[in-house]
Design an enzyme around this catalytic site. Structure first.
Site, PDB file in Angstrom:
ATOM      1  N   GLY A  10       0.831  -1.206   0.000  1.00  7.94           N
ATOM      2  CA  GLY A  10       0.000   0.000   0.000  1.00  7.94           C
ATOM      3  C   GLY A  10       0.862   1.251   0.000  1.00  7.94           C
ATOM      4  NE  ARG A  71      -2.411  -4.058  -0.564  1.00  5.55           N
ATOM      5  CZ  ARG A  71      -1.812  -3.564   0.520  1.00  5.55           C
ATOM      6  NH1 ARG A  71      -0.723  -4.129   0.975  1.00  5.55           N
ATOM      7  NH2 ARG A  71      -2.304  -2.513   1.129  1.00  5.55           N
ATOM      8  CG  ASP A 103       3.491  -7.570   7.082  1.00  7.12           C
ATOM      9  OD1 ASP A 103       3.010  -6.789   6.234  1.00  7.12           O
ATOM     10  OD2 ASP A 103       2.779  -8.306   7.791  1.00  7.12           O
ATOM     11  CB  THR A 126       3.014  -0.189   7.117  1.00  9.51           C
ATOM     12  OG1 THR A 126       1.649  -0.217   7.540  1.00  9.51           O
ATOM     13  CG2 THR A 126       3.857  -0.630   8.292  1.00  9.51           C
ATOM     14  CB  ILE A 127      -0.395   4.325   7.385  1.00  4.43           C
ATOM     15  CG1 ILE A 127      -1.468   3.311   6.983  1.00  4.43           C
ATOM     16  CG2 ILE A 127       0.019   5.192   6.217  1.00  4.43           C
ATOM     17  CD1 ILE A 127      -2.831   3.954   6.722  1.00  4.43           C
ATOM     18  CG  ASP A 128      -1.765  -0.692   8.948  1.00  2.00           C
ATOM     19  OD1 ASP A 128      -2.374   0.368   8.738  1.00  2.00           O
ATOM     20  OD2 ASP A 128      -2.084  -1.777   8.434  1.00  2.00           O
ATOM     21  CG  ASP A 130       1.462  -3.781  10.873  1.00  2.00           C
ATOM     22  OD1 ASP A 130       2.326  -3.299  10.128  1.00  2.00           O
ATOM     23  OD2 ASP A 130       0.479  -4.424  10.441  1.00  2.00           O
ATOM     24  CG  MET A 170      -6.970   2.161   6.574  1.00  2.00           C
ATOM     25  SD  MET A 170      -5.830   2.346   5.195  1.00  2.00           S
ATOM     26  CE  MET A 170      -6.962   2.141   3.815  1.00  2.00           C
ATOM     27  N   GLY A 171      -5.838  -0.211   9.910  1.00  2.00           N
ATOM     28  CA  GLY A 171      -5.136  -0.971  10.938  1.00  2.00           C
ATOM     29  C   GLY A 171      -5.653  -2.389  10.907  1.00  2.00           C
ATOM     30  NE  ARG A 172      -3.807  -6.087   5.969  1.00  2.96           N
ATOM     31  CZ  ARG A 172      -3.644  -5.898   4.664  1.00  2.96           C
ATOM     32  NH1 ARG A 172      -4.631  -6.132   3.843  1.00  2.96           N
ATOM     33  NH2 ARG A 172      -2.499  -5.486   4.177  1.00  2.96           N
ATOM     34  CD  GLU A 223      -8.357  -1.828   7.855  1.00  5.22           C
ATOM     35  OE1 GLU A 223      -9.120  -1.581   6.911  1.00  5.22           O
ATOM     36  OE2 GLU A 223      -7.133  -2.009   7.719  1.00  5.22           O
ATOM     37  NE  ARG A 267     -26.603  10.549  10.830  1.00  2.00           N
ATOM     38  CZ  ARG A 267     -27.790  10.397  11.408  1.00  2.00           C
ATOM     39  NH1 ARG A 267     -27.991   9.387  12.253  1.00  2.00           N
ATOM     40  NH2 ARG A 267     -28.779  11.233  11.157  1.00  2.00           N
ATOM     41  NE  ARG A 276      -2.781   3.140   1.398  1.00  2.00           N
ATOM     42  CZ  ARG A 276      -3.252   1.981   0.908  1.00  2.00           C
ATOM     43  NH1 ARG A 276      -3.556   1.010   1.748  1.00  2.00           N
ATOM     44  NH2 ARG A 276      -3.408   1.794  -0.359  1.00  2.00           N
TER      45      ARG A 276
HETATM   46  O1  F6P Z   1      -1.313  -2.126   5.101  1.00  2.00           O
HETATM   47  C1  F6P Z   1      -1.797  -0.843   5.171  1.00  2.00           C
HETATM   48  C2  F6P Z   1      -3.258  -0.785   4.886  1.00  2.00           C
HETATM   49  O2  F6P Z   1      -3.534   0.573   4.829  1.00  2.00           O
HETATM   50  C3  F6P Z   1      -4.151  -1.516   5.882  1.00  2.00           C
HETATM   51  O3  F6P Z   1      -4.411  -0.815   7.044  1.00  2.00           O
HETATM   52  C4  F6P Z   1      -5.379  -1.758   5.059  1.00  2.00           C
HETATM   53  O4  F6P Z   1      -6.115  -2.844   5.546  1.00  2.00           O
HETATM   54  C5  F6P Z   1      -4.812  -2.056   3.721  1.00  2.00           C
HETATM   55  O5  F6P Z   1      -3.603  -1.341   3.640  1.00  2.00           O
HETATM   56  C6  F6P Z   1      -5.707  -1.727   2.563  1.00  2.00           C
HETATM   57  O6  F6P Z   1      -5.020  -1.993   1.407  1.00  2.00           O
HETATM   58  P1  F6P Z   1      -5.522  -1.877  -0.096  1.00  2.00           P
HETATM   59  O7  F6P Z   1      -4.828  -0.671  -0.651  1.00  2.00           O
HETATM   60  O8  F6P Z   1      -5.027  -3.127  -0.739  1.00  2.00           O
HETATM   61  O9  F6P Z   1      -6.996  -1.745  -0.091  1.00  2.00           O
END
Ligand code: F6P
Length: 351
Positions: A10, A71, A103, A126-128, A130, A170-172, A223, A267, A276
């Site tokens: 991403g 990806r 990763d 990664t913005i996450d 992680d 976000m944050g998988r 998320e 809401r 991002r």
């Molecule tokens: O890995 C970073 C991330 O922003 C996750 O938080 C999110 O689930 C994912 O990418 C979404 O990715 P895509 O661009 O494939 O929809």
């Protein structure tokens, strides 16, 4: 030396700042830089462009990546794609490759180093936030600032209407974005993948805050937050080349429950890709630059199979294997800080 550079996974604010630093440090050393387009897809299909210092003018302020990203997982169809990738690497005359990724992309770099002795250096993106062994990935600071600004804006409409607003971030695998932003905006409740969703507790906290006089509420939901009975909510079950399904929907699901059980208009806003996009924060520009310079120092020292990492505010070299061993989830200290704010002391009691 002739060094390849790619951005995978991403996109993330700060990628262009890394590219600028890598190209400039290589040029200063009399070396050249080959940009590989669209992540591992570019190396598999031979899509490249030479990168000169003049190509990097002004890009530090731009989000996204001038190289494009994807990806692509070359090990998915390894029999066909890995020989092509290795042949392209050889034909390009590369002495090393800097892979900027999360990763998944770094796992590919590690395997290419381990199984084929290809000279790889990684940079954590990664913005996450992680990734193991690094204190912060670049992109995270920008993301939490986007969430913070969004919630500051949402607060005014939420308060005017006496509503509850659920903000999905976000944050998988990890709830760093939700946790940091939740603390920064003094959210009433934060939901993260590390702690199963406890609806009775959430409803109780929101009700008690209303009873104490706070007539609106802010809930931040990562998320990846999981219901105890049905896990995380999947938006698209089709897995990407690394086996990840697309998450999304927890915010709306939780909003519905809150409306029913707390009995107040609720809401949901899903911030999604806004987190991002756009220019990187000053912190991310500096961190990304440090990572880029550190990675080229590693190339010059021949430290391949390693990743540039931030440890105690120093850029150090760590084996890629350690970085990809598992996801770095939110630590107990941070959970305590965010969790402590769920009780009725603090913000709510003062309203
Ligand atoms: O890995 C970073 C991330 O922003 C996750 O938080 C999110 O689930 C994912 O990418 C979404 O990715 P895509 O661009 O494939 O929809």
């Amino acid at each position: 030396m002739r060094i390849g550079l790619l951005t995978g996974g991403g996109d993330c604010p700060g990628l262009n700042a890394v590219i600028r630093a890598v190209v400039q440090r290589l040029a200063n050393a009399g070396s050249s830089c080959v940009g590989i387009m669209e992540g591992w897809r570019g190396l598999t299909q031979g899509m490249t462009r030479e990168l000169a210092v003049s190509d990097t003018d002004g890009i530090i302020a731009r989000g996204g990546t001038i190289l494009g990203t994807s990806r692509t997982n070359p090990f998915k169809n390894a029999d066909v794609d890995i020989p092509k990738l290795r042949a392209n690497f050889k034909d390009l005359g590369l002495h090393g490759l800097v892979a900027i990724g999360g990763d998944d992309s770094l796992r590919v770099a590690h395997r290419l180093f381990q199984e084929f002795q290809m000279p790889m250096v990684g940079i954590p993106k990664t913005i996450d936030n992680d990734l193991m062994v690094t204190d912060f990935t670049f992109g995270f600071d920008t993301a939490i600032n986007v969430v913070t600004e969004a919630v500051d804006r949402l607060r005014t409409t939420t308060e005017s209407h006496r509503r509850i607003m659920v903000v999905e971030t976000m944050g998988r695998h990890a709830g760093w974005i939700a946790c940091f932003a939740g603390v920064a905006v003094a959210a009433d409740y934060v939901l993260i993948p590390e702690v199963p969703i406890d609806i009775p507790h959430l409803v109780d906290v929101l009700k008690r805050r209303r009873a104490a006089g706070k007539n609106y509420g802010i809930v931040i939901a990562s998320e990846g937050a999981q219901f105890p009975d049905r896990g995380a909510i999947v938006q698209d079950p089709e897995a990407d080349p690394f086996g990840h399904v697309r998450l999304g929907g927890v915010g709306n699901a939780v909003a519905k429950i809150i409306e029913e059980q707390v009995g107040c208009e609720t809401r949901c806003v899903v911030l999604g890709y806004l987190q991002r996009g756009g220019p990187p924060s000053a912190f991310d520009r500096v961190l990304a630059t440090r990572y880029g310079l550190g990675a080229i120092d590693m190339v010059h020292r021949g430290e391949f199979g390693c990743m540039a990492a931030l440890r105690s505010n120093k850029i150090v070299s760590i084996p890629l294997l350690e970085a990809i061993s598992k996801n770095r989830v939110v630590d107990d200290e941070m959970i305590q800080i965010a969790g402590g704010l769920f009780e009725e002391i603090g913000e709510a009691a003062t309203k």
